[in-house]
Write a protein that holds these residues in place. Structure first.
Motif, PDB file in Angstrom:
ATOM      1  N   ALA A   1      41.579  30.788  37.840  1.00 27.80           N
ATOM      2  CA  ALA A   1      42.781  29.980  37.622  1.00 27.80           C
ATOM      3  C   ALA A   1      44.004  30.621  38.270  1.00 27.80           C
ATOM      4  O   ALA A   1      44.827  29.935  38.879  1.00 27.80           O
ATOM      5  N   ALA A   2      44.113  31.936  38.141  1.00 23.32           N
ATOM      6  CA  ALA A   2      45.270  32.648  38.683  1.00 23.32           C
ATOM      7  C   ALA A   2      45.221  32.800  40.198  1.00 23.32           C
ATOM      8  O   ALA A   2      46.247  33.043  40.825  1.00 23.32           O
ATOM      9  N   GLY A   3      44.045  32.657  40.766  1.00 23.02           N
ATOM     10  CA  GLY A   3      43.918  32.903  42.197  1.00 23.02           C
ATOM     11  C   GLY A   3      44.049  34.381  42.515  1.00 23.02           C
ATOM     12  O   GLY A   3      44.512  34.777  43.573  1.00 23.02           O
ATOM     13  N   TYR A   4      43.623  35.203  41.587  1.00 26.48           N
ATOM     14  CA  TYR A   4      43.663  36.656  41.759  1.00 26.48           C
ATOM     15  C   TYR A   4      42.227  37.161  41.794  1.00 26.48           C
ATOM     16  O   TYR A   4      41.454  36.862  40.876  1.00 26.48           O
ATOM     17  N   LEU A   5      41.870  37.888  42.836  1.00 22.12           N
ATOM     18  CA  LEU A   5      40.482  38.301  43.019  1.00 22.12           C
ATOM     19  C   LEU A   5      39.562  37.094  42.845  1.00 22.12           C
ATOM     20  O   LEU A   5      38.591  37.124  42.091  1.00 22.12           O
ATOM     21  N   THR A   6      39.912  36.035  43.549  1.00 25.30           N
ATOM     22  CA  THR A   6      39.238  34.748  43.382  1.00 25.30           C
ATOM     23  C   THR A   6      37.730  34.851  43.601  1.00 25.30           C
ATOM     24  O   THR A   6      36.950  34.234  42.875  1.00 25.30           O
ATOM     25  N   ALA A   7      37.313  35.631  44.582  1.00 24.79           N
ATOM     26  CA  ALA A   7      35.875  35.776  44.842  1.00 24.79           C
ATOM     27  C   ALA A   7      35.168  36.445  43.668  1.00 24.79           C
ATOM     28  O   ALA A   7      34.033  36.085  43.337  1.00 24.79           O
ATOM     29  N   VAL A   8      35.824  37.381  43.006  1.00 22.16           N
ATOM     30  CA  VAL A   8      35.237  38.034  41.828  1.00 22.16           C
ATOM     31  C   VAL A   8      35.141  37.030  40.687  1.00 22.16           C
ATOM     32  O   VAL A   8      34.097  36.919  40.018  1.00 22.16           O
ATOM     33  N   GLY A   9      36.213  36.282  40.447  1.00 24.63           N
ATOM     34  CA  GLY A   9      36.187  35.254  39.411  1.00 24.63           C
ATOM     35  C   GLY A   9      35.103  34.222  39.678  1.00 24.63           C
ATOM     36  O   GLY A   9      34.363  33.838  38.779  1.00 24.63           O
TER      37      GLY A   9
END
Length: 128
Positions: free
Chosen positions: A68-76
């Motif tokens: 949702a945050a677009g932070y470390l999107t690949a990890v999420g």
């Protein structure tokens, strides 16, 4: 417009998965918490149930938050995909495709969406 579309997808999928994680971890939103979810997991052959419920809840909560945050999107996205693949294989695959028959339609769509966003990127409206 593309960046807004990516944000919308990330928020809907991420927040929804955070809710599923909260059901498993805390019993919120009509969930059963670790003990209840763990008991159900044991009944379908996922053992040890409580530990697996907590791990699945953490993956959904953490993966959803990152996504949702677009932070470390690949990890999420990876956390989402792994959790959904587990749900597909252990719970839904034997019931066919359609969700109204208990099939894997819903977790499959979440998996495809998470992979697509990981490949495209989170867009401009992202933390990282």
């Amino acid at each position: 417009m593309l960046d807004f579309g990516l944000l919308l997808i990330r928020l809907v999928i991420g927040v929804t998965l955070m809710g599923h994680g909260a059901q498993k971890l805390f019993g919120w939103f009509g969930g059963y918490g670790p003990k209840g979810t763990g008991g159900w997991m044991e009944s379908v052959g996922i053992k040890p149930g409580v530990l697996m419920a907590v791990l699945a809840g953490l993956a959904e909560m953490g993966g959803g938050l990152l996504f949702a945050a677009g932070y470390l999107t690949a990890v999420g996205a990876t956390l989402i995909v792994l959790t959904m693949l587990g749900a597909i294989i252990k719970v839904h695959l034997s019931d066919g495709y359609w969700v109204d028959k208990g099939g894997f339609e819903y977790p499959f769509m979440l998996t495809a969406t998470a992979i697509a966003i990981a490949l495209i990127g989170p867009g401009a409206y992202a933390i990282g």
